[in-house]
Design an enzyme around this catalytic site. Sequence first.
Site, PDB file in Angstrom:
ATOM      1  N   CYS A 202       0.743  -1.318  -0.025  1.00 52.45           N
ATOM      2  CA  CYS A 202       0.040  -0.027  -0.017  1.00 52.45           C
ATOM      3  C   CYS A 202       0.865   1.268   0.175  1.00 52.45           C
ATOM      4  O   CYS A 202       0.741   2.217  -0.800  1.00 52.45           O
ATOM      5  CB  CYS A 202      -0.780   0.018   1.210  1.00 52.45           C
ATOM      6  SG  CYS A 202      -1.722  -1.505   1.510  1.00 52.45           S
ATOM      7  N   HIS A 206       1.109   4.841  -1.851  1.00 51.09           N
ATOM      8  CA  HIS A 206       0.400   5.963  -1.029  1.00 51.09           C
ATOM      9  C   HIS A 206       1.150   6.524   0.021  1.00 51.09           C
ATOM     10  O   HIS A 206       0.826   7.422   0.584  1.00 51.09           O
ATOM     11  CB  HIS A 206      -0.881   5.499  -0.387  1.00 51.09           C
ATOM     12  CG  HIS A 206      -1.949   4.899  -1.474  1.00 51.09           C
ATOM     13  ND1 HIS A 206      -2.482   5.868  -2.067  1.00 51.09           N
ATOM     14  CD2 HIS A 206      -2.334   3.623  -1.750  1.00 51.09           C
ATOM     15  CE1 HIS A 206      -3.356   5.058  -2.993  1.00 51.09           C
ATOM     16  NE2 HIS A 206      -3.216   3.727  -2.713  1.00 51.09           N
ATOM     17  N   ARG A 245     -12.799  -0.318  -1.563  1.00 44.65           N
ATOM     18  CA  ARG A 245     -11.487   0.356  -2.191  1.00 44.65           C
ATOM     19  C   ARG A 245     -10.601  -0.419  -1.693  1.00 44.65           C
ATOM     20  O   ARG A 245      -9.644  -0.806  -2.696  1.00 44.65           O
ATOM     21  CB  ARG A 245     -11.652   1.968  -1.580  1.00 44.65           C
ATOM     22  CG  ARG A 245     -10.193   2.617  -2.325  1.00 44.65           C
ATOM     23  CD  ARG A 245     -10.773   2.832  -3.650  1.00 44.65           C
ATOM     24  NE  ARG A 245      -9.499   3.357  -4.519  1.00 44.65           N
ATOM     25  CZ  ARG A 245      -8.848   2.671  -5.260  1.00 44.65           C
ATOM     26  NH1 ARG A 245      -9.135   1.314  -5.362  1.00 44.65           N
ATOM     27  NH2 ARG A 245      -7.959   3.054  -5.971  1.00 44.65           N
ATOM     28  N   CYS A 249      -7.720  -1.969  -4.361  1.00 43.42           N
ATOM     29  CA  CYS A 249      -6.283  -1.849  -4.258  1.00 43.42           C
ATOM     30  C   CYS A 249      -5.504  -3.081  -4.131  1.00 43.42           C
ATOM     31  O   CYS A 249      -4.457  -3.292  -4.848  1.00 43.42           O
ATOM     32  CB  CYS A 249      -6.044  -0.967  -3.111  1.00 43.42           C
ATOM     33  SG  CYS A 249      -5.975   0.742  -3.306  1.00 43.42           S
TER      34      CYS A 249
END
Lengths: 288, 140
Positions: A202, A206, A245, A249
């Site tokens: 992640c 991000h 979401r 992802c």
Amino acid sequence: MKIIKTLALGLTVAAATQMTHAADTGFDMQTVDPEADRIALQKYFKSRFPESDIADYVNGIYAVDAGSREQWEELEEFPPYEFDVEQGEELFNTAFANGKGYADCFENGGIGIRQNFPYWSKEEGTVKTLEQEINECRVNNGEEPLKWGKGAIAQISAYMAWTSRDKVFDIKIPADDERAKAAYLDGKKFFYAKRGQLNLSCANCHVQGSNIAIRADLPSPQLGHVTHFPVFRSKWGSLGTLHRRYSGCHKDSRSKPLKPQAEEFRNLEYFQSYMSNGLVANGPGSRK
Amino acid sequence: MKKGLIIAAALAMAPTLATAASFQEAFESNRAMHGNDHVFEWKGGKYHTNHEEEMEARVKATKANAADLLAKAKAKNAEVAKLGFEWKLTGGILKDAQKAIDEGDYQKALNLAAQAKYHARIGIQQYHYAQKNWHLSVPE
């Protein structure tokens, strides 16, 4: 000479502070420090995007990319989630067959409480999310649970988020229950571990990759990620929950995605929401 | 003069540095450059660039051999799934391998099963790597 010595001493102390600080956030049960994590994350983004205010990270990528923000502000003039909020309010206020309703299941009648989720339930020994409790409310009152991810559950969640706008996130990790800290650590580890055929974490998109183009997309910063959910995504053409979401992802890294509300995702939400402590709830949001 | 010495030293060191790669690094770089079925040298020995699963698929294309490799691939995938690191496409590849067996295309089934087993094996490696290194990208 004295100046050089003082300067050298100063630099040594500064370096030592940095080194001590570098070990602060912790990676196991003995050392993990959520507050140090939160501060380090804010510091990281402040250094990456010095022009952006920390408080503005509730707006995701629009906090750091001026071009995207301009388009988004136009979009927000007629927010695409407006009808969903209205529908969510109607659903929220529609009584169950037994005469009770959602307001009977939540603190303060379910109004203005979004910022308190997720929380650690000592009784159940697990992280509880808002959507999970919406469905538990239904089941406890003899109704069928709603499908996770989109539709009615996202609309009810959106209405509850709407009533909570500007309330400050203050997620707690109870010090008297090590399991809460373990859940937080599990979420942190999930966020930073590379996985899937594309070998992506992640964080790759991000944290390090935020505002760096992946084809035509600019990944949002992790800071403030959860505050604006549920969101109406133009890509979906509908409203969706945070876990919808998460599944997307997860799939994007070419991992077999977990189901919404899996324990791993709830722990991830716990970690991410703690990172947003001090920011305000501003859901529902609209995104590309 | 000094510059010349440094350049000479660097040139002398270059082959040493080049051979200092681990077998895994040598394998990966040769595989990336030449694909499978390439032979490369490493520390005096000769090695090929095939994955172990590709070698496993090079058996006689019979129903029994295809079913055997598929069973191994399924077991490996169950192992990686238990660790929470299953890849997205592997389940579909396993289904396609079974379909190929049902249709009597045993070579296709062997190749697909080998691919699925490779995915699962690398997923397991990825899990172990993540356990040791996940903290490296945490902002401090």
